[in-house]
Design an enzyme around this catalytic site. Sequence first.
Site, PDB file in Angstrom:
ATOM      1  N   ASN A  45       0.878  -1.174   0.000  1.00 26.38           N
ATOM      2  CA  ASN A  45       0.000   0.000   0.000  1.00 26.38           C
ATOM      3  C   ASN A  45       0.914   1.223   0.000  1.00 26.38           C
ATOM      4  OD1 ASN A  45      -1.772   2.060   0.492  1.00 26.38           O
ATOM      5  ND2 ASN A  45      -2.792   1.088   2.232  1.00 26.38           N
ATOM      6  N   LYS A 102       3.283   0.787   3.121  1.00 25.11           N
ATOM      7  CA  LYS A 102       3.071  -0.289   4.088  1.00 25.11           C
ATOM      8  C   LYS A 102       3.153  -1.593   3.331  1.00 25.11           C
ATOM      9  CE  LYS A 102      -0.920   1.416   5.795  1.00 25.11           C
ATOM     10  NZ  LYS A 102      -2.135   1.511   6.590  1.00 25.11           N
ATOM     11  N   ARG A 121      -2.486  -1.969  -3.605  1.00 31.41           N
ATOM     12  CA  ARG A 121      -3.667  -1.114  -3.473  1.00 31.41           C
ATOM     13  C   ARG A 121      -3.513   0.050  -4.450  1.00 31.41           C
ATOM     14  NH1 ARG A 121      -4.967   3.517   0.680  1.00 31.41           N
ATOM     15  NH2 ARG A 121      -7.164   3.784   0.178  1.00 31.41           N
ATOM     16  N   HIS A 170     -12.950   3.243  -0.673  1.00 30.60           N
ATOM     17  CA  HIS A 170     -12.966   2.268   0.434  1.00 30.60           C
ATOM     18  C   HIS A 170     -13.612   0.955  -0.016  1.00 30.60           C
ATOM     19  CE1 HIS A 170     -13.010   5.593   3.793  1.00 30.60           C
ATOM     20  NE2 HIS A 170     -11.774   5.198   3.515  1.00 30.60           N
ATOM     21  N   HIS A 201     -17.879   2.479   7.223  1.00 29.90           N
ATOM     22  CA  HIS A 201     -16.419   2.458   7.401  1.00 29.90           C
ATOM     23  C   HIS A 201     -16.050   3.821   7.984  1.00 29.90           C
ATOM     24  CE1 HIS A 201     -12.158   1.535   6.125  1.00 29.90           C
ATOM     25  NE2 HIS A 201     -12.097   2.831   6.388  1.00 29.90           N
ATOM     26  N   LEU A 202     -15.795   3.848   9.291  1.00 26.83           N
ATOM     27  CA  LEU A 202     -15.545   5.129   9.978  1.00 26.83           C
ATOM     28  C   LEU A 202     -14.125   5.147  10.530  1.00 26.83           C
ATOM     29  CD1 LEU A 202     -18.924   5.369  11.997  1.00 26.83           C
ATOM     30  CD2 LEU A 202     -18.453   6.098   9.648  1.00 26.83           C
ATOM     31  N   ASN A 253     -10.265   7.644   9.848  1.00 24.45           N
ATOM     32  CA  ASN A 253      -9.930   9.047   9.626  1.00 24.45           C
ATOM     33  C   ASN A 253     -10.649   9.528   8.368  1.00 24.45           C
ATOM     34  OD1 ASN A 253      -8.678  11.369  10.496  1.00 24.45           O
ATOM     35  ND2 ASN A 253      -6.875  11.002   9.216  1.00 24.45           N
ATOM     36  N   GLY A 254     -10.610   8.684   7.312  1.00 28.17           N
ATOM     37  CA  GLY A 254     -11.534   8.850   6.186  1.00 28.17           C
ATOM     38  C   GLY A 254     -12.770   8.019   6.519  1.00 28.17           C
ATOM     39  N   ARG A 267     -11.734  16.093   6.647  1.00 26.30           N
ATOM     40  CA  ARG A 267     -12.506  16.450   5.442  1.00 26.30           C
ATOM     41  C   ARG A 267     -13.938  16.823   5.807  1.00 26.30           C
ATOM     42  NH1 ARG A 267     -11.156  10.975   2.404  1.00 26.30           N
ATOM     43  NH2 ARG A 267      -9.220  10.781   3.567  1.00 26.30           N
ATOM     44  N   VAL A 292     -12.896   4.322  14.177  1.00 23.55           N
ATOM     45  CA  VAL A 292     -14.036   4.803  14.960  1.00 23.55           C
ATOM     46  C   VAL A 292     -15.111   3.722  15.044  1.00 23.55           C
ATOM     47  CG1 VAL A 292     -15.881   6.520  15.050  1.00 23.55           C
ATOM     48  CG2 VAL A 292     -13.589   7.205  14.304  1.00 23.55           C
ATOM     49  N   ASN A 298     -14.175   1.016  17.491  1.00 24.81           N
ATOM     50  CA  ASN A 298     -13.761   1.361  18.863  1.00 24.81           C
ATOM     51  C   ASN A 298     -14.619   2.379  19.591  1.00 24.81           C
ATOM     52  OD1 ASN A 298     -11.262  -0.225  18.961  1.00 24.81           O
ATOM     53  ND2 ASN A 298     -10.638   1.128  17.287  1.00 24.81           N
ATOM     54  N   GLU A 341      -8.129  -4.833   5.066  1.00 28.38           N
ATOM     55  CA  GLU A 341      -7.981  -4.543   3.640  1.00 28.38           C
ATOM     56  C   GLU A 341      -6.820  -5.320   3.026  1.00 28.38           C
ATOM     57  OE1 GLU A 341      -8.570  -0.349   4.929  1.00 28.38           O
ATOM     58  OE2 GLU A 341      -9.238  -0.058   2.879  1.00 28.38           O
TER      59      GLU A 341
HETATM   60  P1  AMP Z   1      -8.402   4.499  10.831  1.00 22.29           P
HETATM   61  O1  AMP Z   1      -8.343   5.538   9.749  1.00 22.29           O
HETATM   62  O2  AMP Z   1      -9.339   3.365  10.521  1.00 22.29           O
HETATM   63  O3  AMP Z   1      -7.040   4.030  11.295  1.00 22.29           O
HETATM   64  O4  AMP Z   1      -9.054   5.222  12.106  1.00 22.29           O
HETATM   65  C1  AMP Z   1      -8.321   6.185  12.841  1.00 22.29           C
HETATM   66  C2  AMP Z   1      -9.265   6.959  13.727  1.00 22.29           C
HETATM   67  O5  AMP Z   1      -9.989   6.063  14.574  1.00 22.29           O
HETATM   68  C3  AMP Z   1      -8.551   7.876  14.705  1.00 22.29           C
HETATM   69  O6  AMP Z   1      -8.271   9.126  14.121  1.00 22.29           O
HETATM   70  C4  AMP Z   1      -9.558   8.018  15.818  1.00 22.29           C
HETATM   71  O7  AMP Z   1     -10.407   9.110  15.522  1.00 22.29           O
HETATM   72  C5  AMP Z   1     -10.371   6.760  15.748  1.00 22.29           C
HETATM   73  N1  AMP Z   1     -10.196   5.901  16.922  1.00 22.29           N
HETATM   74  C6  AMP Z   1      -9.255   4.964  17.130  1.00 22.29           C
HETATM   75  N2  AMP Z   1      -9.418   4.380  18.332  1.00 22.29           N
HETATM   76  C7  AMP Z   1     -10.495   4.965  18.910  1.00 22.29           C
HETATM   77  C8  AMP Z   1     -11.178   4.813  20.158  1.00 22.29           C
HETATM   78  N3  AMP Z   1     -10.789   3.932  21.067  1.00 22.29           N
HETATM   79  N4  AMP Z   1     -12.268   5.601  20.395  1.00 22.29           N
HETATM   80  C9  AMP Z   1     -12.664   6.501  19.464  1.00 22.29           C
HETATM   81  N5  AMP Z   1     -12.065   6.674  18.275  1.00 22.29           N
HETATM   82  C10 AMP Z   1     -10.996   5.940  18.000  1.00 22.29           C
END
Ligand code: AMP
Length: 417
Positions: free
Chosen positions: A8, A15, A110, A199, A227-228, A230-231, A260, A350, A353, A403
């Site tokens: 990626n 990565k 990717r 995504h 899918h929550l 950063n994006g 964004r 998000v 978690n 992914e």
């Molecule tokens: P990703 O792009 O899938 O790696 O998601 C990263 C985002 O997940 C981070 O910027 C956080 O906003 C969120 N995140 C990670 N761990 C937690 C958690 N325990 N509680 C809330 N948000 C989280």
Amino acid sequence: MTPVLVINSGSSSFKYQLLDMDTESTLASGLVERIGASTGSGTGLGIARHTVHAAALAAPDGPAPTVVDATRTRELPIPDHTAGFQVMLDAFASDGPSLEDHAPVAVGHRVVHGGARFFEPTVITPLVEINIDELSVLAPLHNPANLAGIVAAKQAFPGVPHVAVFDTAFHQTLPPAAYTYAIDREVAASHRVRRYGFHGTSHKFVSEAAAVFVGRPLDELRQIVFHLGNGASVTAIDGGRSVDTSMGFTPLEGLVMGTRSGDIDPAALFHLARRAGMSIDQLDDLLNKRSGLLGLAGSNDLRDVLAGIDRGDEHARLAFDVYIHRLRAYAGAYLAQLGGADVISFTAGVGENAPLVRAATLQTLGFAGVEIDPERNAERGRGIRIISTDSSSVTVLVVPTDEELEIARQTLSVART
Ligand code: AMP
């Protein structure tokens, strides 16, 4: 053993992950970053992190390894992607697993944008490389970086098939009504302006894993996948086919994200250009890098926003409310597009978690048969898990996305044909 290497590649980092596809386990993974830093400012050194995973350390029939993951980090000059791949090869040679004993049978890449041209994983020929390059017009930040990784990886692994897996491919099933913007059709056609969706690899992986988990055929299920990360994006999936998705021409459309804006009236940009004298580049920067949670609450990380709410920070409160308001709007829209849902899944940082986000998103959907079990939702766990009540007519799941595994599966499926 059937090793597949997944790459990626970004503009200044990549990565990688080596998987054994007989067991679908990770043998090693790593990150090479600050590529090019040695020619710029700062410390002048790139950083390479290589982790050997338990699956690679375990003897075939022996006891479980006592070391679960062994990570080594190095700092050294990494002027370009080709040098980065040499660093990766050196890490395999010194820290293992040996690429002689675990030679990849294929390399999966990717690639962010496949335009309307690529709707399935594709063996990378010189012509495919030209096409990926040409699609850089639609993804100027991503496709050139993906291509740099492909070129360097082909030098490092010349004898095996390299396969491109496109983020947009899963959404090539969108019906015209979902992918067409209501603008002058000739302008749109001549500049390929339409909704593509992103995504896709994650949405496909999660929807398929969800179908297996609930034990029902994929083609019978109406699913919504959030899918929550950063994006962030949400997709409506009917019988395994993407029929609507929140990201559009670029990954800027749709949900509120880390940095964004997601949906905004385009006329607000005309206004900012005319009245605030902002240039196209400044507007691009504003909406892609300085908006979303960061713009509203001062941090792109939802954990900071939640901590801010606990401290009584009103900006954090509003950021969270806007974030949830948008999620609910899309949940409602996709329930309407699908005529209801059988399964709703949450994934990524998000989604996996943040129980508060899951609960708030679905809180008002009782009318559609969605009932969250607060205890199940609050439980932490590593694998796929159910968070709806037994009486809920919609099954709500948390599905950790993978992914890399999905790219490796797709890579192998075409490399073997
Ligand atoms: P990703 O792009 O899938 O790696 O998601 C990263 C985002 O997940 C981070 O910027 C956080 O906003 C969120 N995140 C990670 N761990 C937690 C958690 N325990 N509680 C809330 N948000 C989280």
